[in-house]
Motif scaffolding. Structure first.
Motif, mmCIF file in Angstrom:
data_model
loop_
_atom_site.group_PDB
_atom_site.id
_atom_site.type_symbol
_atom_site.label_atom_id
_atom_site.label_comp_id
_atom_site.label_asym_id
_atom_site.label_seq_id
_atom_site.Cartn_x
_atom_site.Cartn_y
_atom_site.Cartn_z
ATOM 1 N N UNK A 155 3.278 6.949 5.440
ATOM 2 C CA UNK A 155 4.436 6.756 6.146
ATOM 3 C C UNK A 155 5.332 5.499 5.917
ATOM 4 N N UNK A 156 5.114 4.756 4.434
ATOM 5 C CA UNK A 156 5.867 3.673 4.094
ATOM 6 C C UNK A 156 7.333 4.028 3.854
ATOM 7 N N UNK A 157 8.219 3.364 3.970
ATOM 8 C CA UNK A 157 9.692 3.476 3.533
ATOM 9 C C UNK A 157 10.067 2.274 2.895
ATOM 10 N N UNK A 158 10.452 2.133 1.438
ATOM 11 C CA UNK A 158 11.194 1.240 0.870
ATOM 12 C C UNK A 158 12.473 1.543 0.590
ATOM 13 N N UNK A 159 13.209 0.458 0.685
ATOM 14 C CA UNK A 159 14.755 0.577 0.550
ATOM 15 C C UNK A 159 15.269 0.460 -0.629
ATOM 16 N N UNK A 170 1.120 -1.994 1.081
ATOM 17 C CA UNK A 170 1.850 -1.468 2.330
ATOM 18 C C UNK A 170 1.215 -0.653 3.027
ATOM 19 N N UNK A 171 0.219 -1.157 3.772
ATOM 20 C CA UNK A 171 -0.646 -0.225 4.426
ATOM 21 C C UNK A 171 -0.900 -0.243 5.973
ATOM 22 N N UNK A 172 -1.797 0.353 6.718
ATOM 23 C CA UNK A 172 -2.004 0.541 8.040
ATOM 24 C C UNK A 172 -2.901 -0.482 8.334
ATOM 25 N N UNK A 173 -3.139 -0.702 9.763
ATOM 26 C CA UNK A 173 -3.954 -1.614 10.523
ATOM 27 C C UNK A 173 -5.355 -0.867 10.653
ATOM 28 N N UNK A 181 3.043 2.714 8.784
ATOM 29 C CA UNK A 181 3.201 1.956 7.553
ATOM 30 C C UNK A 181 4.113 1.249 7.844
ATOM 31 N N UNK A 182 4.528 0.134 6.819
ATOM 32 C CA UNK A 182 5.514 -0.628 6.955
ATOM 33 C C UNK A 182 7.022 0.057 6.448
ATOM 34 N N UNK A 191 6.055 -10.851 -3.035
ATOM 35 C CA UNK A 191 5.280 -11.493 -3.969
ATOM 36 C C UNK A 191 3.634 -11.035 -4.108
ATOM 37 N N UNK A 192 3.350 -11.254 -5.259
ATOM 38 C CA UNK A 192 2.021 -10.763 -5.724
ATOM 39 C C UNK A 192 0.781 -11.051 -4.591
ATOM 40 N N UNK A 193 -0.325 -10.233 -4.411
ATOM 41 C CA UNK A 193 -1.194 -10.067 -3.576
ATOM 42 C C UNK A 193 -0.937 -10.198 -2.046
ATOM 43 N N UNK A 194 0.261 -9.749 -1.807
ATOM 44 C CA UNK A 194 0.873 -9.610 -0.297
ATOM 45 C C UNK A 194 0.242 -8.343 0.300
ATOM 46 N N UNK A 195 -0.106 -8.534 1.703
ATOM 47 C CA UNK A 195 -0.500 -7.527 2.386
ATOM 48 C C UNK A 195 0.577 -7.231 3.574
ATOM 49 N N UNK A 196 1.205 -6.262 3.916
ATOM 50 C CA UNK A 196 1.969 -6.010 4.883
ATOM 51 C C UNK A 196 1.331 -4.677 5.636
ATOM 52 N N UNK A 197 0.764 -4.965 6.744
ATOM 53 C CA UNK A 197 -0.074 -3.765 7.356
ATOM 54 C C UNK A 197 0.924 -3.469 8.742
ATOM 55 N N UNK A 198 0.547 -2.256 9.148
ATOM 56 C CA UNK A 198 1.197 -1.592 10.449
ATOM 57 C C UNK A 198 2.665 -1.162 10.160
#
Length: 263
Positions: A155-159, A170-173, A181-182, A191-198
């Motif tokens: 359910x991630x959405x990227x502009x 870009x994951x869930x919790x 998802x984000x 940036x590299x190695x980033x987690x965006x959760x929820x």
């Protein structure tokens, strides 16, 4: 791309057959893209010839995908200093190729052809070492730089005009179902190695520093770094950049400098 391909062949004649098959034998970009992707993704369960026909069917029925492809090519050429030509991006940049494969499987997914979408997505994961769920929505002008280890949930959405480096999630919790998802706004850099959760929102033009873990919304045109991520600048949190060693008030971080400022 044909002009660039001819130039490459003149420098490296040994590549003439490869370039002819991939680029020069095609009169339209959808045919070249379908041929190149099917050659990389075809296997015993889904032969290249069958996959080619499937991809061509999707592309000819949806010209908007072709527009997205062109915007993505331009984005990589303009934003990635390692990209020396459009034809090199088209042939060799797996982030670009994986993004185009996703556009195909997302169209199949949206038409309720979920079984075939998941089969192709699994093959994309094996070949390109990343995992983008067919349900994820991705805008145009997107650059997936290197892309190894990238994970994007259903359910991630990227502009539009978003840049994402390798090993980004870009994951869930794990605590939510449904829309979990984000949502990434236009013009964001992750940036590299980033987690965006929820189901969090990263606002338009925001920048997320390498190695950050983002669990809350990030306002537009703001920079966030750290684990957990904290804002270091922007209208809603105007922390002066001269508080960061080595930076001045008018300093703009180049993409290669993010790793130096992980908290």
């Amino acid at each position: 791309m044909r002009h660039e391909a001819l130039s490459d062949v003149s420098q490296e004649p040994i590549l003439s057959n490869y370039y002819y098959t991939a680029i020069l034998s095609h009169n339209i970009i959808e045919s070249a893209l379908a041929g190149h992707l099917s050659g990389k993704l075809g296997d015993s369960s889904l032969p290249s010839a069958t996959l080619y026909e499937l991809i061509m069917d999707v592309l000819t029925q949806d010209q908007e995908i072709l527009t997205d492809v062109k915007y993505d090519l331009k984005a990589v050429k303009e934003r990635d200093p390692a990209c020396i030509s459009y034809v090199q991006c088209f042939l060799n940049f797996k982030g670009f190729l994986a993004c185009q494969a996703h556009r195909i499987v997302h169209k199949l997914w949206s038409k309720d052809r979920k079984v075939i979408a998941l089969i192709i997505q699994n093959r994309v994961s094996e070949v390109f070492a990343l995992d983008i769920h067919p349900g994820a929505k991705i805008g145009r002008g997107v650059m997936l730089d290197h892309a190894t280890g990238l994970v994007i949930g259903e359910t991630a959405v990227i502009g539009n005009n978003v840049s994402i480096l390798h090993n980004v999630t870009l994951g869930g919790t794990g605590k939510m179902s449904g829309d979990r998802h984000p949502k990434i706004g236009d013009g964001v850099l992750i940036g590299a190695g980033t987690c965006v959760l929820g189901n969090v929102r990263i606002g338009e033009g925001a920048k997320i520093g390498a190695g950050s873990v983002v669990l809350r919304d990030v306002p537009p045109r703001t920079t966030a770094v750290g684990n957990p991520a904290k804002l270091i600048g922007g209208k809603e949190n105007p922390i002066r950049l001269d508080k960061i060693p080595g930076l001045t008030m008018d300093h703009t971080l180049h993409i290669s400098e993010w790793s130096d400022y992980v908290i």
